[in-house]
Design a protein around this motif. Structure first.
Motif, PDB file in Angstrom:
ATOM      1  N   SER A   1      30.609  42.658  49.126  1.00 46.76           N
ATOM      2  CA  SER A   1      30.750  43.798  48.225  1.00 46.76           C
ATOM      3  C   SER A   1      30.184  43.402  46.857  1.00 46.76           C
ATOM      4  O   SER A   1      30.322  42.255  46.442  1.00 46.76           O
ATOM      5  CB  SER A   1      32.226  44.159  48.113  1.00 46.76           C
ATOM      6  N   ARG A   2      29.563  44.371  46.164  1.00 46.70           N
ATOM      7  CA  ARG A   2      29.000  44.041  44.840  1.00 46.70           C
ATOM      8  C   ARG A   2      30.089  43.809  43.812  1.00 46.70           C
ATOM      9  O   ARG A   2      29.889  43.137  42.815  1.00 46.70           O
ATOM     10  CB  ARG A   2      28.115  45.178  44.337  1.00 46.70           C
ATOM     11  N   THR A   3      31.252  44.422  44.075  1.00 47.68           N
ATOM     12  CA  THR A   3      32.298  44.339  43.050  1.00 47.68           C
ATOM     13  C   THR A   3      33.498  43.508  43.492  1.00 47.68           C
ATOM     14  O   THR A   3      34.251  43.021  42.666  1.00 47.68           O
ATOM     15  CB  THR A   3      32.796  45.752  42.705  1.00 47.68           C
ATOM     16  N   LYS A   4      33.648  43.338  44.816  1.00 45.01           N
ATOM     17  CA  LYS A   4      34.891  42.697  45.271  1.00 45.01           C
ATOM     18  C   LYS A   4      34.668  41.388  46.019  1.00 45.01           C
ATOM     19  O   LYS A   4      35.589  40.883  46.662  1.00 45.01           O
ATOM     20  CB  LYS A   4      35.642  43.661  46.197  1.00 45.01           C
ATOM     21  N   GLY A   5      33.439  40.867  46.002  1.00 47.00           N
ATOM     22  CA  GLY A   5      33.162  39.618  46.733  1.00 47.00           C
ATOM     23  C   GLY A   5      33.143  39.883  48.231  1.00 47.00           C
ATOM     24  O   GLY A   5      32.910  41.005  48.666  1.00 47.00           O
ATOM     25  N   THR A   6      33.432  38.828  48.995  1.00 48.51           N
ATOM     26  CA  THR A   6      33.380  38.994  50.455  1.00 48.51           C
ATOM     27  C   THR A   6      34.647  39.671  50.951  1.00 48.51           C
ATOM     28  O   THR A   6      35.754  39.252  50.615  1.00 48.51           O
ATOM     29  CB  THR A   6      33.232  37.619  51.134  1.00 48.51           C
ATOM     30  N   ARG A   7      34.453  40.742  51.700  1.00 51.21           N
ATOM     31  CA  ARG A   7      35.599  41.445  52.288  1.00 51.21           C
ATOM     32  C   ARG A   7      35.516  41.320  53.803  1.00 51.21           C
ATOM     33  O   ARG A   7      34.430  41.180  54.366  1.00 51.21           O
ATOM     34  CB  ARG A   7      35.588  42.947  51.923  1.00 51.21           C
ATOM     35  N   ILE A   8      36.663  41.385  54.450  1.00 53.74           N
ATOM     36  CA  ILE A   8      36.678  41.329  55.916  1.00 53.74           C
ATOM     37  C   ILE A   8      36.947  42.737  56.438  1.00 53.74           C
ATOM     38  O   ILE A   8      37.902  43.386  56.006  1.00 53.74           O
ATOM     39  CB  ILE A   8      37.801  40.385  56.433  1.00 53.74           C
ATOM     40  N   LEU A   9      36.097  43.182  57.358  1.00 51.11           N
ATOM     41  CA  LEU A   9      36.244  44.541  57.884  1.00 51.11           C
ATOM     42  C   LEU A   9      36.582  44.521  59.367  1.00 51.11           C
ATOM     43  O   LEU A   9      36.140  43.641  60.096  1.00 51.11           O
ATOM     44  CB  LEU A   9      34.932  45.314  57.727  1.00 51.11           C
TER      45      LEU A   9
END
Ligand code: ADP
Length: 518
Positions: A207-215
């Protein structure tokens, strides 16, 4: 030349085919014209409507209201309004009407016309739009051919950290790091080729704003009328926090298990240690009590021979106690990284012969015939006392676990290393316990009735590895055990254990095990 179509005919065709319903009524409210679309909206035929009252096409609950609108037409007013009409089967149909009065050539009011739109479809589309838009999960749609985004909801924008205008028309490679984009596209192709939903339980997204996210993502193929995939629908839930919480929960569980295991181990240790310490203490006390009692009874000193016996037995028990305590101290030194070594050039051949000479009598008493193969002058940089401690431990284990059988001990040079082997013909050790015996308090079940804390081999391994060497056992139940030690002849800078346990410069003068026969 094709015939030119008269303008009126063109108009007629447009009105007949337009997507809007067209309804014309005379000034009495009787229907004079209804196009195909109008008929479709109401589920009636144009024919059956003509000549009937427009009033009858309005849902009963809306009729009163509608009459007010009709009134405005006769006053010459155009207007747009919504009205609920009634389908053939009485279904209420919400419509948007654009109404206008009609006049003849002389300007006389002759009726009205209405353009009628079925707003149910538009309404349900708006409803769906707002549903998708407000879903907490990311929803996106890609066209099947180029896998470019054609739709993205608000949650998707928030998650990716880009606005819709930056996302629409782009593909994964325009937005995400290459590795992630490759994975996403590969899954997309899988979904489209298989024409089946694919569930991706976990995938990282940058994510550009939240770093690495797990989906957690579900990808669904959207097929066209011809059955071929037209779009790819994706629904993804951000499970980063959930995963974090899960990991935290696991960490706490593991920690608790660790605490419990440590508590269990420390309870077990206290039981074993107190039992082990008590045995020689009791024996010592009995020896002394007997001597005191004899003295009190007879009033005479015992004979030199008797006194020697008492003192010998007592000394043996004191030795045993000392060794136990030393082992415990060593373990505590190992744990705190304070086991220190003083390296010097030692002739291991001499060291081993010395130890074995000390053990000659006990070995004879245990009926262990000794086979010796000691190569001369095997010189190595080692801590003399510590290596002696290791050999002593191996020999005393033979006395404990493998008496009444021959014993072979050898020392040789092997590729810049000293190789020491102690081979007995005792009960042997099961394969699944061969690692365990090198652990703290690790004992094989077969030794349950033989005194011991299960620390000797643990300490030995720490000592050998601190010298950059290795210790291992080769054994099979019923076929004896062979302990093999490899020690580098030259000091190595890379001890196998925690460096803090290897302080070669430090003198070790604090006592370690009194290496007399155990
Ligand atoms: P302890 O002798 O106090 O139990 P050690 O660490 O020296 O502690 O040995 C660990 C275990 O390894 C012993 O309890 C025993 O089960 C097994 N063991 C060690 N040496 C031998 C041997 N020569 N033959 C069979 N079992 C042995």
């Amino acid at each position: 030349m094709p015939n030119q179509m008269p303008p009126l005919e063109i108009l007629r065709q447009i009105i007949a085919d337009t997507h809007e319903g067209v309804l014309v009524a005379d000034c009495d409210g009787k229907i004079t014209y209804a196009n195909k679309r109008m008929a479709d909206i109401l589920g009636r035929s144009s024919q059956e409507m003509i000549g009937t009252l427009a009033y009858d096409l309005i849902a009963p609950s809306s009729r009163e209201d509608w009459l007010k609108h009709v009134e405005l037409r006769s006053q010459g007013l155009k207007e747009e309004y919504e009205v609920v009409m009634s389908g053939k089967d009485g279904t209420p149909i919400l419509t948007a009407v654009s109404a206008m009065p009609l006049y003849d050539d002389q300007g006389n009011y002759i009726g009205s016309a209405g353009l009628v739109r079925d707003v149910r479809l538009a309404q349900s589309r708006t409803f769906l739009d707002s549903l998708i838009e407000n879903l907490p999960n990311m929803v996106f749609v890609k066209d099947a051919k180029n896998l470019r985004f054609v739709r993205f909801n608000k949650a998707g924008e928030d998650l990716v950290g880009l606005s819709r205008s930056e996302l629409l028309g782009k593909n994964d490679f325009d937005i995400f790091p290459k590795e992630q984009a490759t994975f996403f596209v590969q899954k997309d192709r899988e979904v489209l080729a298989g024409r089946e939903i694919v569930d991706i339980p976990e995938e990282p997204v940058e994510s550009r704003t939240k770093g690495t996210r797990i989906l957690h993502t579900k990808k669904i193929p959207v097929l066209g009328k011809d059955g071929k995939p037209e779009y790819l629908l994706g629904i993804a839930e951000d499970i980063t926090e959930q995963k974090r919480a899960e990991q935290e929960r696991l960490r706490i569980i593991r920690e608790q298990a660790g605490v419990e295991e440590r508590e269990r181990a420390s309870r077990e240790f206290l039981t074993i240690a107190s039992h082990e310490l008590k045995t020689p203490m009791t024996s010592l006390r009995i020896q002394l009590q007997m001597a005191i009692r004899n003295l009190a009874n007879t009033g005479k000193a015992p004979s030199a021979e008797k006194l020697r016996k008492v003192l010998d037995t007592s000394a043996l028990q004191v030795d045993r106690l000392t060794r136990l305590i030393e082992d415990l101290l060593d373990v505590s030194r190992i744990q705190s990284g304070k086991l220190s070594f003083h390296l010097e050039l030692v002739d291991l051949s001499v060291l081993m012969l010395d130890v074995l000479e000390r053990y000659r009598e006990p070995l004879e008493a245990a009926n262990c015939v000794l086979n010796l193969h000691i190569e001369e002058a095997v010189n190595a940089y080692v801590d003399r006392g510590r290596i002696e401690q290791v050999i002593v431990n191996l020999i005393s284990n033979v006395l404990k676990y493998a008496p009444e059988a021959p014993l072979s001990v050898s020392l040789s040079k092997f590729e810049q290393q000293a190789q020491i082997e102690v081979q007995d013909h005792g009960p042997g050790i099961e394969l699944n316990l061969q690692n365990r015996i090198f652990e703290r308090f690790g004992r094989a079940s077969s030794s349950r009735n033989i005194a011991g804390l299960g620390l000797g081999l643990f300490i030995s391994q720490q000592i050998v590895e601190a010298h950059g060497g290795k210790i291992r056992v080769e054994s099979e139940p019923g076929r004896g055990s062979k302990f093999v030690i490899l020690l580098p002849l030259k000091p190595t800078n890379q001890p196998m254990v925690n460096k803090s346990t290897y302080t070669a410069e430090t003198n070790v003068s604090e006592g370690y095990a009194n290496n007399s026969p155990r």
